[in-house]
Structures are given as structure tokens and as C-alpha cells.
Design a protein around this motif. Structure first.
Motif, PDB file in Angstrom:
ATOM      1  N   ILE A 169      -0.167   7.321  -7.479  1.00  0.00           N
ATOM      2  CA  ILE A 169      -0.271   8.024  -5.973  1.00  0.00           C
ATOM      3  C   ILE A 169       1.067   7.355  -5.343  1.00  0.00           C
ATOM      4  O   ILE A 169       1.187   5.995  -5.474  1.00  0.00           O
ATOM      5  CB  ILE A 169      -1.210   8.029  -5.264  1.00  0.00           C
ATOM      6  N   ARG A 170       1.995   7.740  -5.008  1.00  0.00           N
ATOM      7  CA  ARG A 170       3.140   7.270  -4.271  1.00  0.00           C
ATOM      8  C   ARG A 170       3.673   7.674  -2.765  1.00  0.00           C
ATOM      9  O   ARG A 170       3.455   9.071  -2.923  1.00  0.00           O
ATOM     10  CB  ARG A 170       4.396   6.976  -5.294  1.00  0.00           C
ATOM     11  N   TYR A 171       3.853   6.910  -1.847  1.00  0.00           N
ATOM     12  CA  TYR A 171       4.310   7.389  -0.519  1.00  0.00           C
ATOM     13  C   TYR A 171       5.894   6.733  -0.608  1.00  0.00           C
ATOM     14  O   TYR A 171       6.048   5.804  -0.827  1.00  0.00           O
ATOM     15  CB  TYR A 171       3.286   6.784   0.444  1.00  0.00           C
ATOM     16  N   GLN A 172       6.711   8.047  -0.204  1.00  0.00           N
ATOM     17  CA  GLN A 172       8.073   7.616  -0.079  1.00  0.00           C
ATOM     18  C   GLN A 172       8.608   8.233   1.128  1.00  0.00           C
ATOM     19  O   GLN A 172       8.193   9.489   1.456  1.00  0.00           O
ATOM     20  CB  GLN A 172       8.738   8.271  -1.381  1.00  0.00           C
ATOM     21  N   CYS A 173       9.364   7.479   1.644  1.00  0.00           N
ATOM     22  CA  CYS A 173      10.052   7.933   3.128  1.00  0.00           C
ATOM     23  C   CYS A 173      10.849   9.119   2.709  1.00  0.00           C
ATOM     24  O   CYS A 173      11.882   8.861   1.966  1.00  0.00           O
ATOM     25  CB  CYS A 173      10.537   6.805   3.837  1.00  0.00           C
ATOM     26  N   ILE A 174      10.749  10.129   3.622  1.00  0.00           N
ATOM     27  CA  ILE A 174      11.534  11.195   3.400  1.00  0.00           C
ATOM     28  C   ILE A 174      12.409  11.575   4.737  1.00  0.00           C
ATOM     29  O   ILE A 174      13.399  12.266   4.829  1.00  0.00           O
ATOM     30  CB  ILE A 174      11.073  12.614   3.068  1.00  0.00           C
ATOM     31  N   ASN A 175      11.847  10.844   5.988  1.00  0.00           N
ATOM     32  CA  ASN A 175      12.499  11.017   7.215  1.00  0.00           C
ATOM     33  C   ASN A 175      12.064   9.650   8.115  1.00  0.00           C
ATOM     34  O   ASN A 175      10.990   9.692   8.518  1.00  0.00           O
ATOM     35  CB  ASN A 175      12.004  12.345   8.022  1.00  0.00           C
ATOM     36  N   ASN A 193       6.388  11.346   2.295  1.00  0.00           N
ATOM     37  CA  ASN A 193       5.807  12.085   0.889  1.00  0.00           C
ATOM     38  C   ASN A 193       5.106  11.643   0.187  1.00  0.00           C
ATOM     39  O   ASN A 193       5.095  10.538  -0.331  1.00  0.00           O
ATOM     40  CB  ASN A 193       7.017  12.778   0.227  1.00  0.00           C
ATOM     41  N   LEU A 194       3.737  12.194  -0.028  1.00  0.00           N
ATOM     42  CA  LEU A 194       2.764  11.850  -1.133  1.00  0.00           C
ATOM     43  C   LEU A 194       2.907  12.578  -2.244  1.00  0.00           C
ATOM     44  O   LEU A 194       2.950  13.808  -2.327  1.00  0.00           O
ATOM     45  CB  LEU A 194       1.119  11.999  -0.472  1.00  0.00           C
ATOM     46  N   THR A 195       3.285  11.815  -3.352  1.00  0.00           N
ATOM     47  CA  THR A 195       3.470  12.375  -4.715  1.00  0.00           C
ATOM     48  C   THR A 195       2.329  11.542  -5.783  1.00  0.00           C
ATOM     49  O   THR A 195       1.880  10.442  -5.468  1.00  0.00           O
ATOM     50  CB  THR A 195       4.887  11.780  -5.234  1.00  0.00           C
ATOM     51  N   ASN A 201       0.784  -1.235  -0.046  1.00  0.00           N
ATOM     52  CA  ASN A 201       0.126  -0.001  -0.044  1.00  0.00           C
ATOM     53  C   ASN A 201       0.907   1.206  -0.083  1.00  0.00           C
ATOM     54  O   ASN A 201       0.470   2.176   0.618  1.00  0.00           O
ATOM     55  CB  ASN A 201      -0.926   0.003   1.362  1.00  0.00           C
ATOM     56  N   MET A 202       1.844   1.229  -0.694  1.00  0.00           N
ATOM     57  CA  MET A 202       2.905   2.378  -0.935  1.00  0.00           C
ATOM     58  C   MET A 202       2.444   3.018  -2.430  1.00  0.00           C
ATOM     59  O   MET A 202       2.890   4.306  -2.305  1.00  0.00           O
ATOM     60  CB  MET A 202       4.209   1.956  -0.939  1.00  0.00           C
ATOM     61  N   THR A 203       2.205   2.346  -3.310  1.00  0.00           N
ATOM     62  CA  THR A 203       1.751   2.925  -4.626  1.00  0.00           C
ATOM     63  C   THR A 203       0.355   2.421  -5.069  1.00  0.00           C
ATOM     64  O   THR A 203       0.004   1.192  -4.801  1.00  0.00           O
ATOM     65  CB  THR A 203       2.704   2.333  -5.514  1.00  0.00           C
ATOM     66  N   PHE A 204      -0.361   3.579  -5.490  1.00  0.00           N
ATOM     67  CA  PHE A 204      -1.937   3.496  -6.101  1.00  0.00           C
ATOM     68  C   PHE A 204      -1.924   3.670  -7.615  1.00  0.00           C
ATOM     69  O   PHE A 204      -1.428   5.129  -7.605  1.00  0.00           O
ATOM     70  CB  PHE A 204      -2.689   4.236  -5.258  1.00  0.00           C
ATOM     71  N   GLU A 205      -2.385   3.100  -8.462  1.00  0.00           N
ATOM     72  CA  GLU A 205      -2.362   3.552  -9.645  1.00  0.00           C
ATOM     73  C   GLU A 205      -3.917   3.371 -10.163  1.00  0.00           C
ATOM     74  O   GLU A 205      -4.488   2.403  -9.906  1.00  0.00           O
ATOM     75  CB  GLU A 205      -1.631   2.467 -10.475  1.00  0.00           C
TER      76      GLU A 205
END
Length: 161
Positions: free
Chosen positions: A32-38, A45-47, A14-18
């Protein structure tokens, strides 16, 4: 918030949704992608943007967050993003989500969307504005009148984390 949304395919984590945006300009693949920034304080970060396929050099998914699709389905897209936030937060309730627009105008659009649904969203999520002070991004209480650099949200059941 009970708006129509697109069906999507999510990664097993559940880190990427297309999904496919269908509208005035045809079908457009979105991601939609969630990436760790800290990692230390678990900020992700939601991209969001047009899916441009895999980068052959890096093996990473290319997401174009600059293009304006004008597909006439903004509310449906925002509802789809909100749905992904709910799923991500249910899967990872201890994580803080950061997001901002690729332009100041898009960030203002996100603020307006939050304001419109604030009573509903704030039942489930703690919402903060993000401000840039001397190059450091910090969270401040959200309000409906200020412009923000971006936004932080976190599932309320874990506000104390």
C-alpha cells in the motif's frame, strides 16, 4: 470495523505499508503506498497491489494493481488497507486521500465495502465520491447508489481544511 487484518511493515514516514497475503494461492507480497498527486491542496493517492520489487531504472517500487490474486482473503486485505488509512491519517491529518480501483469492477467493490461499513467509517472520516467532469476530478457527496470514478476521504477532525 473489527475484522482480522495482516501485520505489516510501514516506512518511517507511514507512506508505504508492506504485508504478505496468505491464502489459496500461497503467500503474495502486497504493498500500500500513498503518493502526493496535488501538493497545493494535499491530495494523496492510495495505491495498492502486488509488490513486484524495485524498478532498476527509476528506483521506484513496482506495484501491480491489475493482477487478480484470488487468494481468498479479500476482507482481511480490505481491513489491512483500512488500518493503513487510519495510520496515514493520524500521521497526516490535513491530507486528503484519493483512491479508485484499477477497473470499474474494483471501484464498485470499494464502494460496496464503504457502504457496508459506512456508519463506522463516517464517524472518523468525511467520505466523498469522485466524479470525472470534462477531465476534471471533483468530489461530490457520497451516496450508496451512485457509481463513482473514485473516492476521497479525510479525517473528520480536519474537514474544514
Amino acid at each position: 470495523m473489527n475484522y482480522p487484518k495482516y501485520d505489516f511493515i510501514s516506512s518511517t514516514e507511514n507512506m508505504t505499508f508492506e504485508f504478505i497475503s496468505s491464502g489459496n494461492n500461497g503467500n503474495i507480497e502486497k504493498t500500500i503506498r500513498y503518493q502526493c498527486i496535488n501538493e497545493e491542496i494535499k491530495i494523496y493517492n492510495l495505491t495498492f497491489g502486488d509488490n513486484k520489487g524495485m524498478n532498476k531504472e527509476t528506483g521506484e517500487l513496482n506495484i501491480d494493481d491489475i493482477t487478480v490474486s484470488n487468494n481468498g482473503d479479500l476482507e482481511k486485505i480490505l481491513a489491512t488497507i483500512a488500518s493503513s488509512v487510519n495510520i496515514f491519517s493520524e500521521t497526516y491529518p490535513d491530507r486528503l486521500i484519493f483512491f479508485k480501483g484499477s477497473t470499474p469492477a474494483r471501484t464498485r467493490l470499494y464502494r460496496r465495502a464503504i457502504c457496508k461499513e459506512f456508519n463506522y467509517i463516517s464517524k472518523t472520516f468525511a467520505i466523498f465520491g469522485a466524479v470525472n467532469i470534462d477531465g476534471k476530478i471533483i468530489n461530490v457527496p457520497f451516496n450508496t447508489t451512485d457509481d463513482f470514478y473514485g473516492f476521497y476521504i479525510k479525517a473528520k477532525c480536519n474537514e474544514e481544511n
